[in-house]
Scaffold this active site. Structure first.
Site, mmCIF file in Angstrom:
data_model
loop_
_atom_site.group_PDB
_atom_site.id
_atom_site.type_symbol
_atom_site.label_atom_id
_atom_site.label_comp_id
_atom_site.label_asym_id
_atom_site.label_seq_id
_atom_site.Cartn_x
_atom_site.Cartn_y
_atom_site.Cartn_z
ATOM 1 N N ASP A 141 -15.967 0.195 -4.566
ATOM 2 C CA ASP A 141 -15.337 1.476 -4.262
ATOM 3 C C ASP A 141 -14.921 2.152 -5.573
ATOM 4 O O ASP A 141 -15.599 1.982 -6.587
ATOM 5 C CB ASP A 141 -14.136 1.254 -3.330
ATOM 6 C CG ASP A 141 -13.918 2.414 -2.374
ATOM 7 O OD1 ASP A 141 -13.606 3.514 -2.857
ATOM 8 O OD2 ASP A 141 -14.048 2.234 -1.153
ATOM 9 N N HIS A 214 -9.118 6.250 -3.057
ATOM 10 C CA HIS A 214 -9.974 5.737 -1.978
ATOM 11 C C HIS A 214 -10.129 4.217 -2.038
ATOM 12 O O HIS A 214 -10.013 3.516 -1.030
ATOM 13 C CB HIS A 214 -11.335 6.431 -2.081
ATOM 14 C CG HIS A 214 -12.262 6.235 -0.933
ATOM 15 N ND1 HIS A 214 -13.098 5.147 -0.827
ATOM 16 C CD2 HIS A 214 -12.512 6.999 0.154
ATOM 17 C CE1 HIS A 214 -13.825 5.264 0.275
ATOM 18 N NE2 HIS A 214 -13.487 6.378 0.898
ATOM 19 N N SER A 542 -14.943 5.482 6.159
ATOM 20 C CA SER A 542 -14.443 4.738 4.993
ATOM 21 C C SER A 542 -13.244 3.878 5.360
ATOM 22 O O SER A 542 -13.019 2.832 4.764
ATOM 23 C CB SER A 542 -14.004 5.706 3.888
ATOM 24 O OG SER A 542 -15.077 6.073 3.072
#
Length: 761
Positions: A141, A214, A542
């Site tokens: 990620d 994220h 996600s």
């Protein structure tokens, strides 16, 4: 980046050169005949370097030499050099790099993981936590914010001795920031730097540190530690924890400001396999492509062959059909649903109508006095969607602005309104997003509403001579009904790469999810958001993907002998297809009942998955038979399976013969489709199961035998299903339908969804 991330494949130019005589350099991924390495070269890397030195005078065009995930390397080449490499007898293929994009608490309680009873065949949650200490979740990620309390290692034992990973040094990252929880942190940026030019290192240094948020969010969702009194600026207050809170976390930063580059992703997967992870979680993807052209599918095959489960997000391109990514059958493909938690907010109009929506706005509010309401009062045609520079400050100042959802980020619309002098925003869904409500941490008072309410507000704002509105906010409410609901943004089937494999596999919580956050960026993700928070609420596949990655880690802890396919089967066949009102799952896009093209086998149920009774297992050999049935060339199959001389003499006559936990029946011009499946008993000895079939009137389904008897644990039994189309030739009574096949006894229900198609789409 916003909470929902765009989901498109881009081919990029590494250098723009208008007046050069030579073509610009790009990153190419080169597939080599691994076994052809001459013995004079000590390593494959030496061989690759020699090949490149014969082409170019550049000091070091080699970006990566891959070991486990891929037979080959990545290099910086111009088009002529790439073509010359392709002419070599040692080279099987040369591919221009692809760029992938990110797919951007009450969750454990909603999933039943806080209950102590009956968790794992007589074992307690404490037993499962103890076993999870030995499980390692690898997350590819945007990196990690190691100071987050979600990665505290209080009470954790020593790191498993088998672990071969490490924490790297970076300009803003010290190995000492890792601990017994966060046991690995690496970054892979050569593809990004090659594509983005000389300024890339200044823009984002090569380091595992998360400057986007994220990666911290996904890693803490999968395996974050317990953190009491967690919230986003007061919203969703409670204890935050990952799905596998005592599992270890290893982070591989492969995503940067310009995206996630295939060469970097492959290098991250390659390293994670060598380091010894048990689960790989990737909340990113690109468009559908043949498996040999899909970097994630190729890397995932190598991981699964070594016993590593790979969980990937399905994408945020719903509700459009055939919008899935990451559809390889050896990958766990995860869609998104809602939780039973909401963040209500209200808009009261001048006509005294009160409409409900959602918001995570946390400021002082706009008071109780109504102000003017405007819609589509812009300087150009994009005023209705509140694009930057589209609003007329003279018409907007001091008013609430109605903005249509779509095109630009939801939080950016609020910034556009604020910058034009507006004091509030009503974010109104259009047909594309239906009734799905996604809450955001807006910079000004803002309420998101569904399409039906949005249409009423738009009509009022456009027709009333003096429209007004006032917005208010209520905080957090629980036990929302119905839930779960399939998120409108969640990408949908059918699977256009292989129609005989039903995707997505499952859905998990992916709307308004609270998890750890990077303190390098505000909760809205906007550059001028100066707020700092240790937790944030985000939405996207996600977010659902790491839920399933963490649950897979729990299953690996409980059943270390299970293969990735067995773990996937357990999660699929025990999933549920009814919400908390006992109604079939609904689709937020239109409010109608959902289908397996949206929810796959259903919403995951961790308790049942820990003890599924039976599993559909598949080996690497089975996946090779599957690939052989696709009529790929031997070179293409070799690229995926990384073996020389793959033998396709024993192959499936139809890709749907793979021992998969779901069925996708493509009749096409055929009247009859027949598949055989094998079930393995992982429950009690002496188990007996009977079959139940649910099928549409247009299909006849026969299962033989109708009863399966398993004398021992580990015993396998086969059954054959015959599907017969009853539709008349040229009949127009629907192009697709759905059903299910379930094997059950008093203890277990082993359910497989079935999709029926009569045309290619």
């Amino acid at each position: 980046m916003g909470s929902l991330f765009s989901f498109t494949v881009f081919f990029f130019l590494a250098v723009q050169c208008c007046w050069c005589l030579t073509s610009p350099k790009k990153t190419y991924i080169v597939h080599m005949k691994h076994h052809n390495k001459p013995s004079i070269y000590p390593t494959h890397r030496d061989w690759y370097t020699a090949n490149l030195q014969s082409l170019t005078a550049d000091s070091d065009p080699l970006l990566y030499s891959y070991n486990d995930a891929y037979n080959g390397f990545a290099a910086s080449l111009d088009e002529e050099q790439a073509q010359e490499l392709l002419r070599s007898e040692d080279v099987l293929g040369v591919y221009e790099e692809t760029v992938y994009q990110l797919h951007t608490t009450r969750t454990p309680q909603f999933l039943g993981l806080e209950r102590e009873t009956g968790l794992w065949e007589g074992h307690t949650a404490q037993d499962l936590n103890q076993a999870s200490y030995d499980v390692i979740v690898g997350v590819l990620d945007t990196g990690v914010w190691p100071e987050s309390p979600s990665f505290a290692d209080t009470g954790m034992p020593e790191i498993p001795a088998r672990w071969r990973g490490q924490c790297e040094t970076g300009p803003d990252f010290s190995p000492s920031l890792c601990n017994k929880k966060l046991i690995g942190a690496r970054s892979f940026s050569r593809g990004f730097h090659m594509a983005s030019g000389n300024g890339a290192r200044e823009k984002e240094p090569a380091s595992p540190r998360d400057r986007d948020g994220h990666g911290t969010h996904t890693a803490s969702t999968a395996a974050g530690s317990h953190v009491a009194n967690a919230s986003l600026l007061g919203y969703a207050s409670g204890t935050a924890r990952g799905m596998a809170p005592t599992a270890r976390v290893a982070v591989y930063k492969v995503c940067w400001t310009d995206g996630c580059f295939a060469s970097d992703i492959l290098a991250g997967m390659d390293r994670a396999i060598q380091d010894g992870v048990d689960v790989l979680s990737l909340s990113l993807g690109g468009g559908s492509a043949p498996y040999f052209r899909d970097t994630i599918a190729v890397g995932a095959f190598a991981a699964v062959a070594r016993g590593i489960l790979v969980s990937c997000s399905a994408g945020n391109s719903g509700p459009e059909k055939a919008s899935l990514a990451n559809v390889a059958p050896w990958i766990m493909t995860v869609g998104a649903g809602t939780l039973d938690r909401d963040f209500p907010a209200f808009a009261v109009l001048g006509n005294r109508k009160k409409f409900s929506g959602v918001s995570l706005y946390s400021g002082t509010g706009m008071g109780t006095e109504p102000v003017g309401l405007v819609y589509n009062k812009g300087l150009n045609q994009s005023g209705s969607i509140c694009m930057p520079g589209s609003l007329d400050p003279g018409l907007v100042r001091g008013k609430v602005v109605v903005c249509d959802r779509g095109i630009n980020a939801r939080v950016e619309k609020g910034k556009v309104v604020r910058d034009a002098g507006g004091v509030g925003m009503i974010l109104a869904n259009t047909e594309a997003s239906g009734e799905e409500l996604v809450a955001d941490s807006h910079l000004l008072p803002a309420v998101a509403v569904g399409r039906i309410v949005g249409d009423q507000i738009r009509k009022y704002a456009s027709s009333d001579p003096n429209p007004t509105a006032v917005l208010s906010f209520r905080g957090t409410v629980l036990n929302v009904r119905p839930s779960p609901v399939v998120a409108a943004f969640s990408s949908r089937g059918p699977n256009m790469v292989t129609r005989q494999i039903l995707k997505p596999d499952v859905i998990g919580p992916g709307v308004n999810i609270l998890a750890g956050w990077s303190e390098a960026i505000g909760p809205s993700g906007l550059a001028d958001d100066t707020r700092k928070t240790q937790f944030n609420i985000m939405s996207g596949t996600s977010m659902s993907c790491p839920h399933i990655s963490g649950l897979a880690a729990l299953l690996k802890a409980a059943h270390p002998e299970w293969s990735p396919s067995a773990i996937k089967s357990a999660l699929m066949t025990t999933a549920y297809v009814h919400d908390n009102t006992k109604s079939p799952l609904r689709d937020a896009a239109g409010g109608a009942f959902s289908t397996p093209w949206a929810h796959g086998a259903g919403h995951v149920n961790p308790h049942r998955a820990l003890s599924p009774g039976l599993v559909y297992d598949a080996s690497t050999r089975d996946y090779i038979k599957f690939l052989c049935s696709l009529d790929y060339t031997p070179d293409h199959i070799q690229l995926i399976v990384k073996r020389h001389g793959v033998n396709c003499t024993t192959k499936f006559s139809d890709p749907g013969q793979l021992n998969y936990p779901s069925f996708s029946i493509l009749f096409g011009g055929k009247k009859v489709v027949r598949y055989t499946r094998t079930l393995t008993n992982v429950g009690e000895a002496g188990s007996v199961y009977n079959v139940t079939v649910d099928a549409p009137s247009t299909v006849g389904v026969t299962v033989r035998p109708t009863r399966l008897v398993f004398g021992k644990v580990g015993e396998r039994q086969r059954y054959t299903v015959t599907f017969v189309s009853k539709k008349p030739a040229g009949g127009d009574s629907g192009r697709y339908a759905f059903g299910s096949i379930m094997w059950s006894n008093a203890q277990h229900q082993v359910r497989s969804p079935v999709a029926f198609s009569w045309t290619l789409l």
